[in-house]
Design a protein around this motif. Sequence first.
Motif, PDB file in Angstrom:
ATOM      1  N   ASP A  55       0.832  -1.145   0.011  1.00 29.75           N
ATOM      2  CA  ASP A  55       0.106   0.005   0.000  1.00 29.75           C
ATOM      3  C   ASP A  55       0.726   1.263  -0.078  1.00 29.75           C
ATOM      4  OD1 ASP A  55      -2.268  -1.643  -0.110  1.00 29.75           O
ATOM      5  OD2 ASP A  55      -2.691  -1.379   2.100  1.00 29.75           O
ATOM      6  N   GLY A  56       2.013   1.492   0.788  1.00 27.33           N
ATOM      7  CA  GLY A  56       3.001   2.473   0.733  1.00 27.33           C
ATOM      8  C   GLY A  56       3.850   2.519  -0.600  1.00 27.33           C
ATOM      9  N   PHE A  57       3.781   1.639  -1.082  1.00 27.72           N
ATOM     10  CA  PHE A  57       4.323   1.512  -2.576  1.00 27.72           C
ATOM     11  C   PHE A  57       3.563   2.057  -3.543  1.00 27.72           C
ATOM     12  CE2 PHE A  57       4.772  -0.404  -6.690  1.00 27.72           C
ATOM     13  CZ  PHE A  57       5.740  -0.011  -7.076  1.00 27.72           C
ATOM     14  N   ILE A  58       2.145   1.707  -3.471  1.00 30.06           N
ATOM     15  CA  ILE A  58       1.142   2.067  -4.469  1.00 30.06           C
ATOM     16  C   ILE A  58       0.951   3.739  -4.238  1.00 30.06           C
ATOM     17  CG2 ILE A  58      -1.294   1.988  -5.061  1.00 30.06           C
ATOM     18  CD1 ILE A  58       0.168  -0.048  -6.614  1.00 30.06           C
ATOM     19  N   ASP A  59       0.860   3.981  -3.013  1.00 23.36           N
ATOM     20  CA  ASP A  59       0.879   5.609  -2.495  1.00 23.36           C
ATOM     21  C   ASP A  59       1.869   6.369  -3.261  1.00 23.36           C
ATOM     22  OD1 ASP A  59      -1.523   5.026  -1.247  1.00 23.36           O
ATOM     23  OD2 ASP A  59      -0.653   5.088   0.670  1.00 23.36           O
ATOM     24  N   ALA A  60       2.879   5.996  -3.235  1.00 18.83           N
ATOM     25  CA  ALA A  60       4.274   6.427  -3.790  1.00 18.83           C
ATOM     26  C   ALA A  60       4.426   6.409  -5.089  1.00 18.83           C
ATOM     27  CB  ALA A  60       5.502   5.991  -3.160  1.00 18.83           C
ATOM     28  N   ALA A  61       3.838   5.451  -5.794  1.00 15.37           N
ATOM     29  CA  ALA A  61       3.644   5.308  -7.352  1.00 15.37           C
ATOM     30  C   ALA A  61       2.629   6.494  -7.766  1.00 15.37           C
ATOM     31  CB  ALA A  61       3.328   3.998  -7.721  1.00 15.37           C
ATOM     32  N   HIS A  62       1.584   6.577  -7.081  1.00 14.84           N
ATOM     33  CA  HIS A  62       0.506   7.114  -7.443  1.00 14.84           C
ATOM     34  C   HIS A  62       0.980   8.741  -7.429  1.00 14.84           C
ATOM     35  CE1 HIS A  62      -3.021   4.910  -8.107  1.00 14.84           C
ATOM     36  NE2 HIS A  62      -2.769   4.099  -7.061  1.00 14.84           N
ATOM     37  N   LYS A  63       1.687   9.135  -6.519  1.00 13.72           N
ATOM     38  CA  LYS A  63       2.214  10.476  -6.274  1.00 13.72           C
ATOM     39  C   LYS A  63       3.181  10.715  -7.393  1.00 13.72           C
ATOM     40  CE  LYS A  63       1.566  10.920  -1.423  1.00 13.72           C
ATOM     41  NZ  LYS A  63       2.091  10.552   0.101  1.00 13.72           N
ATOM     42  N   ALA A  64       4.229   9.654  -7.699  1.00 17.64           N
ATOM     43  CA  ALA A  64       4.934   9.968  -8.751  1.00 17.64           C
ATOM     44  C   ALA A  64       4.258  10.071 -10.300  1.00 17.64           C
ATOM     45  CB  ALA A  64       5.942   8.584  -8.996  1.00 17.64           C
ATOM     46  N   VAL A  65       3.167   9.559 -10.507  1.00 14.79           N
ATOM     47  CA  VAL A  65       2.311   9.662 -11.551  1.00 14.79           C
ATOM     48  C   VAL A  65       1.825  10.904 -11.703  1.00 14.79           C
ATOM     49  CG1 VAL A  65       0.357   8.990 -12.935  1.00 14.79           C
ATOM     50  CG2 VAL A  65       1.986   7.193 -12.029  1.00 14.79           C
ATOM     51  N   ASP A  66       1.089  11.302 -10.662  1.00 14.74           N
ATOM     52  CA  ASP A  66       0.463  12.499 -10.531  1.00 14.74           C
ATOM     53  C   ASP A  66       1.681  13.864 -10.856  1.00 14.74           C
ATOM     54  OD1 ASP A  66      -1.605  11.501 -10.009  1.00 14.74           O
ATOM     55  OD2 ASP A  66      -1.892  11.836  -7.693  1.00 14.74           O
ATOM     56  N   GLY A  67       2.923  13.458 -10.173  1.00 13.83           N
ATOM     57  CA  GLY A  67       4.033  14.705 -10.524  1.00 13.83           C
ATOM     58  C   GLY A  67       4.554  14.556 -11.683  1.00 13.83           C
ATOM     59  N   ALA A  68       4.196  13.742 -12.631  1.00 16.75           N
ATOM     60  CA  ALA A  68       4.987  13.379 -13.916  1.00 16.75           C
ATOM     61  C   ALA A  68       4.852  14.684 -14.764  1.00 16.75           C
ATOM     62  CB  ALA A  68       4.594  11.956 -14.582  1.00 16.75           C
ATOM     63  N   HIS A  69       5.659  15.042 -15.683  1.00 14.50           N
ATOM     64  CA  HIS A  69       5.505  16.105 -16.568  1.00 14.50           C
ATOM     65  C   HIS A  69       5.721  15.531 -17.987  1.00 14.50           C
ATOM     66  CE1 HIS A  69       5.055  18.841 -13.444  1.00 14.50           C
ATOM     67  NE2 HIS A  69       6.062  18.487 -12.844  1.00 14.50           N
TER      68      HIS A  69
END
Length: 131
Positions: free
Chosen positions: A29-43
């Motif tokens: 779950d922690g990994f998924i949260d971090a991955a979601h944040k990374a996708v949201d921050g992608a440019h």
Amino acid sequence: MTGKTPYEVPTEMREFAERSVEQARKAFDGFIDAAHKAVDGAHGSAESARVNAQDVTRKAMTYAETNVAAAFDLAQKLVKSKDLTEVLQHQSEFVKSQVAALQSQLKDLGVAAQEVAAKAAETAAKATKMK
């Protein structure tokens, strides 16, 4: 020796397995949260391409998250199983549900990829006309 007793998992081993599955679930779950944040921050270089790719990526991540959650649910059922018959039943149900889910997910991702490709081609055609 006529009456065989079925193999039972010792309580301590079952409790340890349950804790291990729960810890693994929390870590995932922690990994998924971090991955979601990374996708949201992608440019991306083009906003529409970035948004479309981001949507497909989110969809794929949601499917991955769902599939891993199903695997954790199976693991939870397996550690609580009382005998081999119950283990095999849980495994069979899991495989059937995952095959159905995979078919649906692949179809959905295929449609999404086609939409992204069509939008990219449309954007490229518009850019060519502007030149």
